[in-house]
Design a protein around this motif. Sequence first.
Motif, PDB file in Angstrom:
ATOM      1  N   ILE A 135       0.858  -1.185   0.000  1.00 38.29           N
ATOM      2  CA  ILE A 135       0.000   0.000   0.000  1.00 38.29           C
ATOM      3  C   ILE A 135       0.894   1.235   0.000  1.00 38.29           C
ATOM      4  N   ASN A 136       0.705   2.084  -0.987  1.00 36.79           N
ATOM      5  CA  ASN A 136       1.421   3.358  -1.042  1.00 36.79           C
ATOM      6  C   ASN A 136       0.399   4.494  -1.051  1.00 36.79           C
ATOM      7  N   ILE A 137       0.718   5.528  -0.311  1.00 36.61           N
ATOM      8  CA  ILE A 137      -0.187   6.675  -0.267  1.00 36.61           C
ATOM      9  C   ILE A 137       0.608   7.938  -0.579  1.00 36.61           C
ATOM     10  N   ILE A 138       0.120   8.675  -1.554  1.00 38.53           N
ATOM     11  CA  ILE A 138       0.695   9.991  -1.821  1.00 38.53           C
ATOM     12  C   ILE A 138      -0.202  10.989  -1.104  1.00 38.53           C
ATOM     13  N   VAL A 139       0.399  11.797  -0.251  1.00 35.60           N
ATOM     14  CA  VAL A 139      -0.415  12.674   0.590  1.00 35.60           C
ATOM     15  C   VAL A 139       0.197  14.070   0.632  1.00 35.60           C
ATOM     16  N   ASN A 140      -0.664  15.039   0.637  1.00 32.90           N
ATOM     17  CA  ASN A 140      -0.206  16.407   0.846  1.00 32.90           C
ATOM     18  C   ASN A 140      -0.902  16.949   2.095  1.00 32.90           C
ATOM     19  N   PRO A 141      -0.190  17.027   3.211  1.00 36.09           N
ATOM     20  CA  PRO A 141      -0.821  17.449   4.467  1.00 36.09           C
ATOM     21  C   PRO A 141      -1.383  18.870   4.393  1.00 36.09           C
ATOM     22  N   GLN A 142      -0.803  19.700   3.512  1.00 33.88           N
ATOM     23  CA  GLN A 142      -1.292  21.075   3.431  1.00 33.88           C
ATOM     24  C   GLN A 142      -2.666  21.148   2.741  1.00 33.88           C
ATOM     25  N   THR A 143      -2.796  20.461   1.618  1.00 30.41           N
ATOM     26  CA  THR A 143      -4.055  20.532   0.874  1.00 30.41           C
ATOM     27  C   THR A 143      -5.051  19.477   1.340  1.00 30.41           C
ATOM     28  N   GLY A 144      -4.532  18.447   2.005  1.00 28.54           N
ATOM     29  CA  GLY A 144      -5.407  17.384   2.488  1.00 28.54           C
ATOM     30  C   GLY A 144      -5.740  16.348   1.432  1.00 28.54           C
ATOM     31  N   GLN A 145      -5.206  16.508   0.223  1.00 26.16           N
ATOM     32  CA  GLN A 145      -5.507  15.544  -0.829  1.00 26.16           C
ATOM     33  C   GLN A 145      -4.564  14.354  -0.749  1.00 26.16           C
ATOM     34  N   SER A 146      -5.108  13.178  -1.010  1.00 23.89           N
ATOM     35  CA  SER A 146      -4.309  11.958  -0.911  1.00 23.89           C
ATOM     36  C   SER A 146      -4.713  11.002  -2.020  1.00 23.89           C
ATOM     37  N   TYR A 147      -3.809  10.112  -2.330  1.00 29.45           N
ATOM     38  CA  TYR A 147      -4.049   9.119  -3.374  1.00 29.45           C
ATOM     39  C   TYR A 147      -3.535   7.794  -2.848  1.00 29.45           C
ATOM     40  N   LEU A 148      -4.411   6.824  -2.762  1.00 26.26           N
ATOM     41  CA  LEU A 148      -4.026   5.522  -2.197  1.00 26.26           C
ATOM     42  C   LEU A 148      -3.948   4.492  -3.309  1.00 26.26           C
ATOM     43  N   ARG A 149      -2.858   3.756  -3.319  1.00 23.29           N
ATOM     44  CA  ARG A 149      -2.754   2.647  -4.266  1.00 23.29           C
ATOM     45  C   ARG A 149      -2.404   1.386  -3.483  1.00 23.29           C
ATOM     46  N   ALA A 150      -3.285   0.410  -3.551  1.00 19.04           N
ATOM     47  CA  ALA A 150      -3.045  -0.875  -2.881  1.00 19.04           C
ATOM     48  C   ALA A 150      -2.920  -1.954  -3.940  1.00 19.04           C
ATOM     49  N   SER A 151      -2.011  -2.894  -3.694  1.00 21.02           N
ATOM     50  CA  SER A 151      -1.807  -3.989  -4.641  1.00 21.02           C
ATOM     51  C   SER A 151      -1.751  -5.311  -3.897  1.00 21.02           C
ATOM     52  N   ASP A 190      -6.433  -5.233  -5.658  1.00 24.34           N
ATOM     53  CA  ASP A 190      -5.934  -3.879  -5.939  1.00 24.34           C
ATOM     54  C   ASP A 190      -7.008  -2.825  -5.650  1.00 24.34           C
ATOM     55  N   ALA A 191      -6.533  -1.639  -5.337  1.00 17.16           N
ATOM     56  CA  ALA A 191      -7.446  -0.502  -5.166  1.00 17.16           C
ATOM     57  C   ALA A 191      -6.688   0.769  -5.514  1.00 17.16           C
ATOM     58  N   LEU A 192      -7.380   1.716  -6.119  1.00 17.11           N
ATOM     59  CA  LEU A 192      -6.788   3.009  -6.474  1.00 17.11           C
ATOM     60  C   LEU A 192      -7.817   4.060  -6.094  1.00 17.11           C
ATOM     61  N   ILE A 193      -7.506   4.843  -5.072  1.00 17.03           N
ATOM     62  CA  ILE A 193      -8.546   5.691  -4.480  1.00 17.03           C
ATOM     63  C   ILE A 193      -8.038   7.113  -4.291  1.00 17.03           C
ATOM     64  N   TRP A 194      -8.862   8.041  -4.705  1.00 14.26           N
ATOM     65  CA  TRP A 194      -8.582   9.463  -4.491  1.00 14.26           C
ATOM     66  C   TRP A 194      -9.302   9.908  -3.223  1.00 14.26           C
ATOM     67  N   ILE A 195      -8.584  10.604  -2.365  1.00 18.19           N
ATOM     68  CA  ILE A 195      -9.191  11.076  -1.112  1.00 18.19           C
ATOM     69  C   ILE A 195      -9.052  12.592  -1.060  1.00 18.19           C
ATOM     70  N   ASP A 196     -10.169  13.278  -0.901  1.00 17.25           N
ATOM     71  CA  ASP A 196     -10.156  14.740  -1.001  1.00 17.25           C
ATOM     72  C   ASP A 196      -9.806  15.445   0.295  1.00 17.25           C
ATOM     73  N   ARG A 197      -9.963  14.733   1.404  1.00 12.82           N
ATOM     74  CA  ARG A 197      -9.782  15.492   2.642  1.00 12.82           C
ATOM     75  C   ARG A 197      -8.944  14.663   3.622  1.00 12.82           C
ATOM     76  N   LEU A 198      -8.135  15.399   4.355  1.00 14.80           N
ATOM     77  CA  LEU A 198      -7.321  14.786   5.403  1.00 14.80           C
ATOM     78  C   LEU A 198      -7.845  15.313   6.733  1.00 14.80           C
ATOM     79  N   PRO A 199      -8.140  14.427   7.683  1.00 10.83           N
ATOM     80  CA  PRO A 199      -8.581  14.931   8.989  1.00 10.83           C
ATOM     81  C   PRO A 199      -7.493  15.784   9.638  1.00 10.83           C
ATOM     82  N   SER A 200      -7.815  16.364  10.750  1.00 13.70           N
ATOM     83  CA  SER A 200      -6.863  17.241  11.434  1.00 13.70           C
ATOM     84  C   SER A 200      -5.600  16.482  11.811  1.00 13.70           C
ATOM     85  N   THR A 201      -4.467  17.056  11.450  1.00 16.00           N
ATOM     86  CA  THR A 201      -3.196  16.417  11.770  1.00 16.00           C
ATOM     87  C   THR A 201      -2.691  16.897  13.119  1.00 16.00           C
TER      88      THR A 201
END
Lengths: 258, 206
Positions: free
Chosen positions: A166-182, A216-227
């Motif tokens: 599982i790899n996740i690309i995340v931007n803590p500032q914008t809260g956008q994330s992209y999850l790729r599971a294999s 496999d899963a490929l998921i776009w996540i629009d929001r990051l909870p409070s860090t």
Amino acid sequence: MTDQRDELIELYALGALPADEAAEVEDYLASNSQAQQRYSQYRHISQALLWSVEQRDPPAGAYERFRERMATPSNVPAKPSQQPTQRSSWLANLFGRRYRLMATALTLFLVLLGGAGGRIWQLQNEVGALQPLVEQNKQLTALLGESGTQLVPLADTGNGMAGGTINIIVNPQTGQSYLRASHLPPLTANQSYQLWLIADGTPQSMEVFGVDTSGDALIWIDRLPSTGAENLLGITVEPAGGSQQPTSNPVAVGTIDA
Amino acid sequence: MANQPASNAARAAASGDQADLALAAELAAGNIQALEILYERYARPIFSLALRILGNEADAEEVMQDVLERVWRYSGSFDAQRGRFGSWVLGMTHHVAIDAVRKRSRRPQAVDAEASELMLGLISDPNQPDMTDQAIQHEQAGQVRDALRSLPEAQQQAIELAFFRGLSHLEIAATTGEPLGTVKTRIRRGMERLRTVLSKTGVFND
């Protein structure tokens, strides 16, 4: 006041620190004889653990493969040079195949679109099918280009990921994330995977997801909870639809860099 | 009585050390025949450790092949004054396998082959008695496993997650659902207890 690096000596001796933290502990050890003494004792335990595993024979044919590998000079790799991490290499390495496939599909589609003229109507369904991928690809490209975006590969905790990744690309500032599971293990009909942000020890749900027949899963996540000051990402297996709080130990965890 | 295994192990280690020193010298000299001896002597422990860390045979064999090749390439940098050959080889195995785990499923690491080479010097300490490699493998490995199993389950789990998974304090805390401070305490107490138990069994002495 205790030096924070003092708390890392055990993990350093156990070989569990990444290079940057290991370097900090080495600096600390070089200047503190008491710490050196403790490390020396722990190092012996670590060495003992090296030999403690149950012995297993290598697979059949391993020796022949070793001989073959060593018999061909060209197969002996040169010292690898350290390559700086670049966003383009993330794309190439992690999402490259999918990215190239999508690009190829789009190119073919456009060629067909231009050349087929009156057959456009036949391709309208394919346009509809490709559109979400195109949009997702645009989002990913934009995310990769943003300042602060980081890659967080999740570590298998031994709780049932069974070799999946599982790899996740995340931007803590914008809260956008992209999850790729294999290759995650399939779930039963009444189970879901759930992604959590664990901020300063408090889990917050980010996404509930399933996997396809390949795991496999490929998921776009629009929001990051409070860090918080310390942020982990974790995946658990939950009842279908997800849970308010994790009900099982995570199958994978990773750290978002501060 | 408690020291008997250590004595046997020490004798076995002494003869094993001589054989290993000869092997290291042959490898450093580029004697291709020495690769067969290297494989016979170390393929099994390398594969076993890699399998324990990586969890599947294909990845473990890849690490084994990689480590054997590294031993061949870097045997000239082995320094017998810093520790035993077997510890050098298995320390390298641990490092390569944990690195493989991280590359497969964790945050990016700055560790590469060169860093690995540098870290090899950290594995051995010339001022301390070393583990007794092959003797440990046959005679004392069981004692080490018993010592690990004798720990309270939570301490054992924390140490195993650190050593065999390469997880940080935070990641262990997330995995076990325990507070960070508890994890740190468990690892430290577990290590202290292991040290006491292993010293009593003669696996090593303070």
